[in-house]
Scaffold this motif. Sequence first.
Motif, PDB file in Angstrom:
ATOM      1  N   GLY A 354     -24.375 -31.802  -3.456  1.00  0.00           N
ATOM      2  CA  GLY A 354     -23.697 -31.524  -2.200  1.00  0.00           C
ATOM      3  C   GLY A 354     -23.544 -30.031  -1.989  1.00  0.00           C
ATOM      4  N   HIS A 355     -22.857 -29.668  -0.906  1.00  0.00           N
ATOM      5  CA  HIS A 355     -22.675 -28.252  -0.592  1.00  0.00           C
ATOM      6  C   HIS A 355     -21.612 -27.643  -1.506  1.00  0.00           C
ATOM      7  CE1 HIS A 355     -22.768 -24.627   1.865  1.00  0.00           C
ATOM      8  NE2 HIS A 355     -21.450 -24.586   1.742  1.00  0.00           N
ATOM      9  N   SER A 372     -15.470 -25.102  -4.084  1.00  0.00           N
ATOM     10  CA  SER A 372     -15.395 -26.253  -3.187  1.00  0.00           C
ATOM     11  C   SER A 372     -16.725 -26.995  -3.227  1.00  0.00           C
ATOM     12  CB  SER A 372     -15.103 -25.787  -1.756  1.00  0.00           C
ATOM     13  OG  SER A 372     -15.226 -26.860  -0.835  1.00  0.00           O
ATOM     14  N   GLU A 374     -18.594 -30.332  -1.389  1.00  0.00           N
ATOM     15  CA  GLU A 374     -18.655 -31.457  -0.454  1.00  0.00           C
ATOM     16  C   GLU A 374     -19.705 -32.413  -1.003  1.00  0.00           C
ATOM     17  OE1 GLU A 374     -19.263 -30.129   3.541  1.00  0.00           O
ATOM     18  OE2 GLU A 374     -17.785 -28.520   3.359  1.00  0.00           O
ATOM     19  N   GLN A 375     -19.235 -33.376  -1.801  1.00  0.00           N
ATOM     20  CA  GLN A 375     -20.171 -34.183  -2.572  1.00  0.00           C
ATOM     21  C   GLN A 375     -20.940 -35.156  -1.691  1.00  0.00           C
ATOM     22  OE1 GLN A 375     -17.381 -36.018  -5.324  1.00  0.00           O
ATOM     23  NE2 GLN A 375     -17.687 -37.999  -4.368  1.00  0.00           N
ATOM     24  N   HIS A 403     -14.467 -32.638  -1.716  1.00  0.00           N
ATOM     25  CA  HIS A 403     -14.418 -33.437  -0.493  1.00  0.00           C
ATOM     26  C   HIS A 403     -15.329 -34.639  -0.623  1.00  0.00           C
ATOM     27  CE1 HIS A 403     -15.551 -34.429   3.771  1.00  0.00           C
ATOM     28  NE2 HIS A 403     -14.237 -34.429   3.841  1.00  0.00           N
ATOM     29  N   ASN A 404     -14.764 -35.834  -0.355  1.00  0.00           N
ATOM     30  CA  ASN A 404     -15.515 -37.079  -0.396  1.00  0.00           C
ATOM     31  C   ASN A 404     -15.820 -37.487   1.040  1.00  0.00           C
ATOM     32  OD1 ASN A 404     -16.196 -39.905  -0.419  1.00  0.00           O
ATOM     33  ND2 ASN A 404     -15.345 -40.037  -2.487  1.00  0.00           N
ATOM     34  N   ALA A 405     -17.095 -37.403   1.421  1.00  0.00           N
ATOM     35  CA  ALA A 405     -17.479 -37.693   2.796  1.00  0.00           C
ATOM     36  C   ALA A 405     -17.319 -39.165   3.140  1.00  0.00           C
ATOM     37  CB  ALA A 405     -18.927 -37.256   3.031  1.00  0.00           C
ATOM     38  N   ASP A 408     -13.679 -39.475   3.641  1.00  0.00           N
ATOM     39  CA  ASP A 408     -13.164 -38.309   4.366  1.00  0.00           C
ATOM     40  C   ASP A 408     -11.842 -37.853   3.752  1.00  0.00           C
ATOM     41  OD1 ASP A 408     -13.131 -36.271   6.192  1.00  0.00           O
ATOM     42  OD2 ASP A 408     -12.270 -37.472   7.816  1.00  0.00           O
ATOM     43  N   LEU A 410      -9.870 -35.366   0.459  1.00  0.00           N
ATOM     44  CA  LEU A 410      -9.994 -34.114  -0.267  1.00  0.00           C
ATOM     45  C   LEU A 410      -9.039 -34.114  -1.450  1.00  0.00           C
ATOM     46  CD1 LEU A 410     -11.354 -31.180   0.090  1.00  0.00           C
ATOM     47  CD2 LEU A 410      -9.100 -30.500   0.906  1.00  0.00           C
ATOM     48  N   ASN A 476      -9.852 -24.929   3.277  1.00  0.00           N
ATOM     49  CA  ASN A 476     -11.212 -24.821   2.752  1.00  0.00           C
ATOM     50  C   ASN A 476     -11.245 -23.683   1.735  1.00  0.00           C
ATOM     51  OD1 ASN A 476     -11.356 -22.398   4.226  1.00  0.00           O
ATOM     52  ND2 ASN A 476     -12.347 -23.403   5.976  1.00  0.00           N
TER      53      ASN A 476
END
Length: 490
Positions: A354-355, A372, A374-375, A403-405, A408, A410, A476
């Motif tokens: 992720g990012h 950070s 974003e997985q 962050h779990n997309a 949604d 954190l 963030n």
Amino acid sequence: MTDPTPLPLTNLSQDEPELFAVISQLAADYLHTILAPCALIVPGEAKGVELLCTHLRPHLDEYLAMLLFRACLPEAKRNLPLQETVLTDAQHDPAICASWSKAAVFGLGGVQTGGAQPLLLFDEHTAHGQEHLASSAVALVSRRLLGTEILPKSLFFILREADLVDALGGAHPKHLANYILRLHDLLPAEKSGNPSPTLVKQAVVDGAILSLLRAAELNVPYWQDDFWRPRALAQLEKYAAHSPLREEEGFQKAYAQLKKNLEGFHQPRFNVKNASEAHLGFSLGGKRLFQCLVVPFIAALCPIVLGEKAGMAIMRRLWEARIVTQMRYNTALDCLEEVLGTDPSPCDADTAIGHIAFRTLQGRETSPWVISVEQKPGMSNVRQALTRYVRTYNADLALTLLHNAESDSLVLSRGSAIPKELWDSLVDWLVASEGSSDQEGQPGAWHVVTNALGERADFILNGNAAHRYVQKTELNADKLTTWLEAHWQA
């Protein structure tokens, strides 16, 4: 040493969905026989209960609370269906209102109910700022249905251990409570036509508890190395030889790691001293306690107590969950080390997991890291890999955002080298500026996790898989770094 006599399971040639239902029913029936000497206090509302509800991704204490509740009911009600709940609106959730009207609810509903009124509620959580009056859902069920009864010894030790894990934490990585979290990551990916993930998880936990209860009732010293180790290793090797994952990249490495850990395992203790009995549902007795609900013991007992087929059905899920999360952990750690290296500079990068955004404080001789991630969907164990990475390369001096997309949500976590006073200031600032998700009425952004003694955890949550109504944070990596610039004193 004589093995305990297996409990009879009928029709072991059944397909797995039916087998799992039989295991869960048998666990409730067996626990009912253990409770025979006790005077049960079954609430009148239990007669109308048609459904057991808990939050999505339930914990050990909820599973055990529901098993204990079912065991106290008449035989016809001991196979009540289980529903994992997602709460989408704190004040009015029509789906929750409909299902909870005929349900006993465990582990949620004490703060936000979506406007629902369950028949029975067992939830230890309290609104923001209120004192904890109970330590766990299982303690609440025991208190409500068994009162001041002296519990059978085998059951008492299991209830106390689950209560202690939920109230104060400290479960060993091989504890059933931690393997349940891995099961949640694994089973939603099962293809249609396979057993219901909800039923499988319930049966795995019920079967494990049943095996430990049976062994305790028969005074089997399953914690002795010469009993559990050869049996557990044989079970793991059998799983590996037939695993559908055995040809996948990373399987052999993960299997070797797990086998080595299992070979060196020793029964753990809780690292808890002088916990106040006023905060716990079950007395600690002033002693440091061994942990017994651990997978090496369960692996040795399940095939003996439940029979080889049922035992292997349970252990396959536990081993597979552990192997898969180890594979994902290895992938995440390798990615962090490859992308960031051992002496990273501030950067942003799109990666296999992720990012990633990496930040430090400029012009500081000693700087905490801010990372950070974003997985990507399907990734798990990233938080554990982050923990290992910052512990190895920056002496655990870091704040991480994960962050779990899919949900949604954190998670903001603190490395152990971040001073507690700074962490408390950060948490207080976040709650003051964005609110608490546990406040009555319109919820804010943050759930502050505390144990039964009121001590804050090293992480806080902005929503999670079960609580989808939570206000989204604006935090963030850059905003967190800006806050640190103003408050960090090296």
